[in-house]
Design a protein around this motif. Structure first.
Motif, PDB file in Angstrom:
ATOM      1  N   PRO A 236       0.785  -1.238   0.000  1.00 60.74           N
ATOM      2  CA  PRO A 236       0.000   0.000   0.000  1.00 60.74           C
ATOM      3  C   PRO A 236       0.807   1.274   0.000  1.00 60.74           C
ATOM      4  CG  PRO A 236       0.041  -0.953   2.190  1.00 60.74           C
ATOM      5  CD  PRO A 236       0.731  -1.940   1.285  1.00 60.74           C
ATOM      6  N   TRP A 237       2.106   1.202   0.375  1.00 60.79           N
ATOM      7  CA  TRP A 237       2.826   2.436   0.691  1.00 60.79           C
ATOM      8  C   TRP A 237       3.730   2.930  -0.429  1.00 60.79           C
ATOM      9  CZ3 TRP A 237       0.515   4.099   4.788  1.00 60.79           C
ATOM     10  CH2 TRP A 237       0.021   3.185   5.728  1.00 60.79           C
ATOM     11  N   GLU A 239       3.501   4.668  -3.340  1.00 63.78           N
ATOM     12  CA  GLU A 239       3.474   6.070  -3.757  1.00 63.78           C
ATOM     13  C   GLU A 239       3.917   7.005  -2.635  1.00 63.78           C
ATOM     14  OE1 GLU A 239      -0.400   4.501  -5.782  1.00 63.78           O
ATOM     15  OE2 GLU A 239       0.873   3.944  -4.101  1.00 63.78           O
ATOM     16  N   LYS A 267       2.363   3.049  -9.664  1.00 69.31           N
ATOM     17  CA  LYS A 267       0.975   3.482  -9.783  1.00 69.31           C
ATOM     18  C   LYS A 267       0.243   2.628 -10.810  1.00 69.31           C
ATOM     19  CE  LYS A 267       1.634   7.992 -10.331  1.00 69.31           C
ATOM     20  NZ  LYS A 267       1.309   9.410 -10.541  1.00 69.31           N
ATOM     21  N   LYS A 270      -0.398  -0.911  -9.357  1.00 66.08           N
ATOM     22  CA  LYS A 270      -1.490  -0.952  -8.395  1.00 66.08           C
ATOM     23  C   LYS A 270      -2.838  -0.765  -9.083  1.00 66.08           C
ATOM     24  CE  LYS A 270      -0.896   0.889  -4.330  1.00 66.08           C
ATOM     25  NZ  LYS A 270      -0.573   1.836  -3.241  1.00 66.08           N
ATOM     26  N   THR A 277      -4.611   2.632  -2.118  1.00 67.10           N
ATOM     27  CA  THR A 277      -3.581   3.366  -1.386  1.00 67.10           C
ATOM     28  C   THR A 277      -4.185   3.880  -0.089  1.00 67.10           C
ATOM     29  OG1 THR A 277      -2.409   4.022  -3.382  1.00 67.10           O
ATOM     30  CG2 THR A 277      -2.036   5.362  -1.421  1.00 67.10           C
TER      31      THR A 277
END
Length: 286
Positions: A236-237, A239, A267, A270, A277
């Protein structure tokens, strides 16, 4: 792993701010080693899971700080660290002089520098303790701790850190740990982006992607993200981590060509896999 603290003396009291995928297993390891552990999380679900793991919870970070000798801050974003420490009902309202506040969150080095001076002005001792190796490692108690800050204080808490770390490094003054974590994450996400692109190209050209992965895993292209299949785990982290690096570099007028490209690649990755995010919770005491 460390030995259980001497039961003839009261156990060191450790508070954990943030009881998610990092804080909850850290608390579990500390409790198993005999430490007194109290936690806080604005999410009722996270707090309930922590209690199921045997971690007592309180209703705000000030109350937690009041009963802790060491406060571990394990939240996700700079503004969550700020709110947890300096906001209403924050750590600074409950901490006693000499309380150690260890920042395990990944934050910008610039913010870390101002944070250290403000904590010291409030009578607290700041430590910098971000980590690496991912969720599986924290569950197993085998993470790498990228420590920094006052060396005597760091060594005083080393036995506690050893309950959930396989490797512990002290890298210098407060903020050095965050700089090392920033560098780690830049390389991690660049590697993952390169792995994804190369394996998709191999498949598009007609090769068996898994056979190519196996070959690369013992070749000069071998890297941690490839061999642990990191792209199959929650990421999730990406960006946020890359934005931190780009922002710090902008302040220095320092070009980051690879990191910028990796950010765009992650990006796209994901988006293809519909990976959300996370956003700051901005949780407050209840």
């Amino acid at each position: 792993m460390t030995e259980t603290p001497d039961t003839a003396n009261p156990p060191d009291r450790i508070g954990i701010v943030g009881l998610g995928k990092m804080g909850r297993p850290v608390g579990r390891h500390l409790r198993a080693a005999g430490y007194s552990v109290t936690g806080f999380d604005p999410s009722p679900e996270a707090a309930a899971l922590a209690r199921e793991a045997g971690i007592d919870t309180l209703e705000c970070t000030a109350a937690l700080a009041a009963v802790s000798d060491l406060v571990l801050v394990l939240v996700g974003f700079d503004d969550e660290v700020e709110a947890s420490v300096f906001g209403p009902c924050g750590v600074i309202e409950g901490a006693h002089p000499g309380t150690t506040v260890a920042i395990g969150s990944t934050i910008s080095p610039s913010y870390a520098r101002s944070l250290a001076s403000r904590l010291a002005d409030g009578g607290m001792i700041p430590l910098d303790v971000p980590s690496a190796r991912g969720e599986k490692a924290v569950e197993e108690g085998t993470i790498l701790l990228l420590g920094a800050g006052d060396k005597d204080t760091f060594d005083r808490w080393r036995p506690a850190f050893e309950t959930f770390c396989a490797d512990i490094l002290h890298l210098g003054d407060f903020g050095a740990g965050q700089i090392a974590k920033l560098a780690n994450n830049m390389i991690l996400w660049a590697s993952m982006a390169a792995n994804d692109e190369a394996l998709r190209l191999a498949e598009a050209l007609g090769a068996d992607k898994e056979a190519v992965r196996d070959a690369l895993s013992i070749s000069s292209a071998r890297n941690w993200a490839l061999t642990t299949r990191a792209e199959e785990k929650p990421i999730p982290w990406a960006e946020k981590d890359i934005r931190l690096a780009l922002s710090e570099a902008d302040d220095l007028q320092f070009p980051l060509h690879v990191a910028a490209a990796a950010g765009e690649a992650m990006k796209a990755f994901k988006a293809r896999h519909q990976i959300p995010t996370p956003k700051p919770t901005r949780g407050k005491c209840r």
